[in-house]
Design a protein around this motif. Structure first.
Motif, mmCIF file in Angstrom:
data_model
loop_
_atom_site.group_PDB
_atom_site.id
_atom_site.type_symbol
_atom_site.label_atom_id
_atom_site.label_comp_id
_atom_site.label_asym_id
_atom_site.label_seq_id
_atom_site.Cartn_x
_atom_site.Cartn_y
_atom_site.Cartn_z
ATOM 1 N N GLU A 83 0.870 -1.176 0.000
ATOM 2 C CA GLU A 83 0.000 0.000 0.000
ATOM 3 C C GLU A 83 0.903 1.222 0.000
ATOM 4 N N ASP A 84 0.903 1.973 -1.102
ATOM 5 C CA ASP A 84 1.767 3.139 -1.232
ATOM 6 C C ASP A 84 1.049 4.455 -0.969
ATOM 7 N N ASN A 85 -0.232 4.395 -0.669
ATOM 8 C CA ASN A 85 -1.008 5.601 -0.412
ATOM 9 C C ASN A 85 -0.694 6.113 0.998
ATOM 10 N N ARG A 86 0.013 7.234 1.082
ATOM 11 C CA ARG A 86 0.435 7.787 2.380
ATOM 12 C C ARG A 86 -0.773 8.143 3.255
ATOM 13 N N ALA A 87 -1.883 8.528 2.642
ATOM 14 C CA ALA A 87 -3.082 8.863 3.417
ATOM 15 C C ALA A 87 -3.594 7.642 4.186
ATOM 16 N N VAL A 88 -3.484 6.458 3.595
ATOM 17 C CA VAL A 88 -3.904 5.230 4.275
ATOM 18 C C VAL A 88 -2.967 4.958 5.444
ATOM 19 N N LEU A 89 -1.672 5.082 5.211
ATOM 20 C CA LEU A 89 -0.698 4.889 6.285
ATOM 21 C C LEU A 89 -0.985 5.850 7.432
ATOM 22 N N ASP A 90 -1.211 7.116 7.130
ATOM 23 C CA ASP A 90 -1.492 8.114 8.168
ATOM 24 C C ASP A 90 -2.765 7.774 8.938
ATOM 25 N N LYS A 91 -3.774 7.295 8.238
ATOM 26 C CA LYS A 91 -5.054 6.975 8.875
ATOM 27 C C LYS A 91 -4.926 5.786 9.821
ATOM 28 N N LEU A 92 -4.127 4.782 9.463
ATOM 29 C CA LEU A 92 -4.006 3.562 10.249
ATOM 30 C C LEU A 92 -2.925 3.634 11.333
ATOM 31 N N TRP A 93 -2.020 4.584 11.230
ATOM 32 C CA TRP A 93 -0.886 4.690 12.154
ATOM 33 C C TRP A 93 -1.392 4.952 13.577
ATOM 34 N N ASN A 94 -0.769 4.280 14.537
ATOM 35 C CA ASN A 94 -1.117 4.506 15.942
ATOM 36 C C ASN A 94 0.103 4.221 16.809
ATOM 37 N N ASN A 95 -0.004 4.470 18.105
ATOM 38 C CA ASN A 95 1.137 4.314 19.015
ATOM 39 C C ASN A 95 1.655 2.883 19.079
ATOM 40 N N SER A 96 0.763 1.897 18.998
ATOM 41 C CA SER A 96 1.245 0.512 19.075
ATOM 42 C C SER A 96 2.026 0.122 17.824
ATOM 43 N N ILE A 97 1.747 0.745 16.707
ATOM 44 C CA ILE A 97 2.545 0.521 15.491
ATOM 45 C C ILE A 97 3.864 1.286 15.598
#
Length: 154
Positions: A83-97
């Protein structure tokens, strides 16, 4: 029934998003991963992993799931893709990651994989009274006595 069992699957996965996943056709053991769900996505979920993980290259894959209460089981077929869509990465990113990646979202080892779901077999383990009686007395069981089973397209 298949719509009901699909809804039950998504609820159970949301409550405990851990699956065992591996690439189809590879003779490697499947590995535990934490599925990242997006309520707006239909037919996909994501995994954060590292470039040196055995599934990082993507491809046809299978995942196995057992619900927290062990009352729903699924075997899911699909395809892992970067998944290269940075918006998806930003949306799913959290402290446990973030705890796994020293360089944060820009860590050179970070890979976000999308699992595009194709189909699944789902089983529920919800014995009815008759099924429990049959188990307790050793009577012959029939399909449906201990739950439901469906082959579904996700």
């Amino acid at each position: 029934m298949s719509d009901d069992i699909k809804q039950d699957f998504w609820k159970a996965l949301d409550a405990s998003p851990f699956v065992m996943i591996g690439l189809t056709g590879e003779r490697q053991h499947h590995i535990p991963m934490n599925a990242q769900l997006d309520k707006d996505a239909n037919g996909a979920f994501w995994f954060f992993t590292a470039t040196d993980n055995r599934i990082a290259g993507g491809g046809p894959a299978m995942a196995q799931f057992a619900s927290k209460g062990h009352d729903l089981f699924a075997c899911i077929s699909g395809t892992l893709r970067r998944e290269d869509n940075r918006a998806v990465l930003d949306k799913l990113w959290n402290n446990s990651i973030a705890a796994w990646y020293e360089g944060g979202k820009d860590d050179p080892k970070l890979v976000l994989l999308r699992f595009d779901l194709e189909d699944a077999e789902i089983w529920t383990a919800e014995p009815n009274l008759k099924g429990m009686f049959k188990l307790a007395t050793g009577m012959t069981m029939k399909e449906g006595d201990l739950g439901k089973h469906a082959e579904v397209t996700l």
